[in-house]
Write an enzyme that holds these catalytic residues in place. Structure first.
Site, PDB file in Angstrom:
ATOM      1  N   GLY A   1       0.821  -1.203   0.000  1.00  0.00           N
ATOM      2  CA  GLY A   1       0.000   0.000   0.000  1.00  0.00           C
ATOM      3  C   GLY A   1       0.851   1.248   0.000  1.00  0.00           C
TER       4      GLY A   1
ATOM      5  N   GLY B   1       4.737   1.211   0.081  1.00  0.00           N
ATOM      6  CA  GLY B   1       5.582   0.861  -1.054  1.00  0.00           C
ATOM      7  C   GLY B   1       5.533  -0.616  -1.358  1.00  0.00           C
TER       8      GLY B   1
ATOM      9  N   GLY C   1      -2.522  -2.202  -7.191  1.00  0.00           N
ATOM     10  CA  GLY C   1      -1.703  -3.412  -7.168  1.00  0.00           C
ATOM     11  C   GLY C   1      -1.554  -4.026  -8.544  1.00  0.00           C
ATOM     12  N   ASP C   2      -2.620  -3.973  -9.348  1.00  0.00           N
ATOM     13  CA  ASP C   2      -2.548  -4.485 -10.721  1.00  0.00           C
ATOM     14  C   ASP C   2      -1.567  -3.656 -11.545  1.00  0.00           C
ATOM     15  OD1 ASP C   2      -4.646  -6.126  -9.848  1.00  0.00           O
ATOM     16  OD2 ASP C   2      -6.145  -4.690 -10.555  1.00  0.00           O
TER      17      ASP C   2
END
Length: 316
Positions: free
Chosen positions: A226, A229, A255-256
Site C-alpha cells: 500500500g 511501497g 496493485g494491478d
C-alpha cells in the site's frame, strides 16, 4: 507479448462523492465513470497503455458491454462464451482517497467454459513472455484451478495475483508447481505465511515473510504494501522501495498497475532493482488517478522512487 487471464472480469463503475461517506445518508456524486475491469484486465490495460503487446483472456459474449469497452479501448482479447453477462463492481471514492468496494460474485462458469479458457491460454502461451493468472474465481470454478493451469503452463513464466482459497492452493503446491512470480499484498502475504498483518507494515518483516515463499520454490515475490511501497525478494536478494508521496484519489487497481510495471521492466531485461522501481512508480501513479483509471508511461515518475537493499536497511 503478455497474456492475462481474468476468470471473473467486471465492469468497474466508480462513483466519486463530494464529501465523506455516511451510512444511511443521501449523497451526491461529483463524477461517475466505468472501465473494463478485473485484475488481469487491469494489467492488460496498463501494458496496452505502454504500447506493448498484450492479450486479455476472459469469459464473455458478443455484445457484452465489457467486451465492447475492451474493444473501444483497443485492447486485444480472446473471449469464451458463457451464460449471462459480466458482473458490475461498484467503487465509492471519497475526497480523501478512501475507497469502498461492493463486488458482485460474477456468473458461474461451467466445466466446458473453464476448459475452453485453459485451451485458449495454451494457444497463446508459446508466444508469451509472461502469462498472468489474476483475480478471484467465479462460482463453479475449483479453488485449485490456478494450480491446474500452472501444470499446463510448465516452462512458461507465470505470475499469480490471487487471494484467499485460490492463493492458498497455489502456496500448498509451490514445491512441485512454483510460479515464476507471486504478487501478494500485505494481507495476502499474511495469509500465505501466518505473519501478523501489523508486523508486515515493516518492510524488513515483509521481506522475511516473502523469503520463506522463495525458499519453498517461488521464483520471485513482489509484495505490495500500500502506501508503504513494496518489497521484492528473489533467491539473490531483497529490496525495498517506499511509495513516493501522491495525493490519493482511488487505490482500486493500484496493485494491478504495480504488477504491470514490474512485467514491463522485466520484458526490457531490467535488473531486480529497476523492476521494483517500475512496480512502485506504476502503483503510486494508479493511486493518484480517479476511479479505475490506469497509468501510462507519461504518468509515472521513476526518479521519485528510491530502492534500498534490505540487508543494508536492516544493518543501518
Amino acid at each position: 507479448m503478455i497474456v492475462t487471464l481474468t476468470a471473473n472480469p467486471s465492469i468497474d463503475r466508480t462513483v466519486t462523492l463530494t464529501e465523506a461517506l455516511h451510512r444511511g445518508a443521501v449523497h451526491r456524486a461529483a463524477t461517475v465513470n466505468s472501465h473494463p475491469g478485473g485484475k488481469g484486465v487491469n494489467v492488460s490495460r496498463v501494458i496496452a497503455a505502454a504500447g506493448r503487446a498484450t492479450v486479455a483472456v476472459l469469459p464473455g459474449n458478443t455484445g457484452d458491454p465489457l467486451l465492447r469497452q475492451l474493444g473501444d479501448a483497443g485492447i486485444a482479447y480472446r473471449a469464451v462464451p458463457i451464460p449471462g453477462t459480466a458482473r458490475t463492481n461498484l467503487t465509492i471514492a471519497e475526497t480523501d482517497g478512501t475507497t469502498t468496494k461492493i463486488n458482485e460474485p460474477g456468473p458461474p462458469l461451467t466445466t466446458a467454459c473453464t476448459a475452453a479458457l485453459a485451451e485458449t491460454l495454451d494457444g497463446l502461451a508459446a508466444a508469451a513472455s509472461w502469462v498472468v493468472l489474476s483475480g478471484s474465481l467465479p462460482p463453479g470454478v475449483p479453488t485449485d484451478w490456478y494450480v491446474a493451469l500452472l501444470r499446463r503452463l510448465r516452462g512458461i513464466p507465470v505470475a499469480i495475483d490471487a487471494s484467499d482459497a485460490p492463493l492458498r492452493a497455489v502456496a500448498a503446491t509451490v514445491g512441485s508447481h512454483p510460479p515464476r512470480l507471486l504478487k501478494p499484498n500485505a494481507e495476502e502475504l499474511g495469509q500465505l505465511t501466518g505473519a501478523d498483518l501489523a508486523e508486515l507494515e515493516n518492510p524488513v518483516a515483509a521481506a522475511r515473510a516473502a523469503a520463506t515463499l522463495v525458499e519453498r520454490g517461488v521464483g520471485t515475490v513482489l509484495a505490495t504494501l500500500g502506501k508503504a511501497g513494496a518489497v521484492l525478494v528473489t533467491p539473490d536478494g531483497a529490496w525495498y522501495a517506499p511509495a513516493p508521496r501522491v495525493t490519493p484519489r482511488s487505490t482500486v487497481g493500484a496493485g494491478d498497475s504495480a504488477l504491470a510495471g514490474y512485467l514491463l521492466a522485466d520484458s526490457d531485461g531490467a535488473e531486480p532493482t529497476e523492476r521494483l522501481r517500475h512496480a512502485v512508480a506504476y502503483g503510486s501513479a494508479a493511486a493518484a488517478l480517479p476511479g479505475t483509471g490506469v497509468p501510462g508511461p507519461h504518468d509515472i515518475d521513476l526518479d521519485a522512487v528510491r530502492v534500498t537493499a534490505l540487508d543494508a536497511l536492516h544493518n543501518s
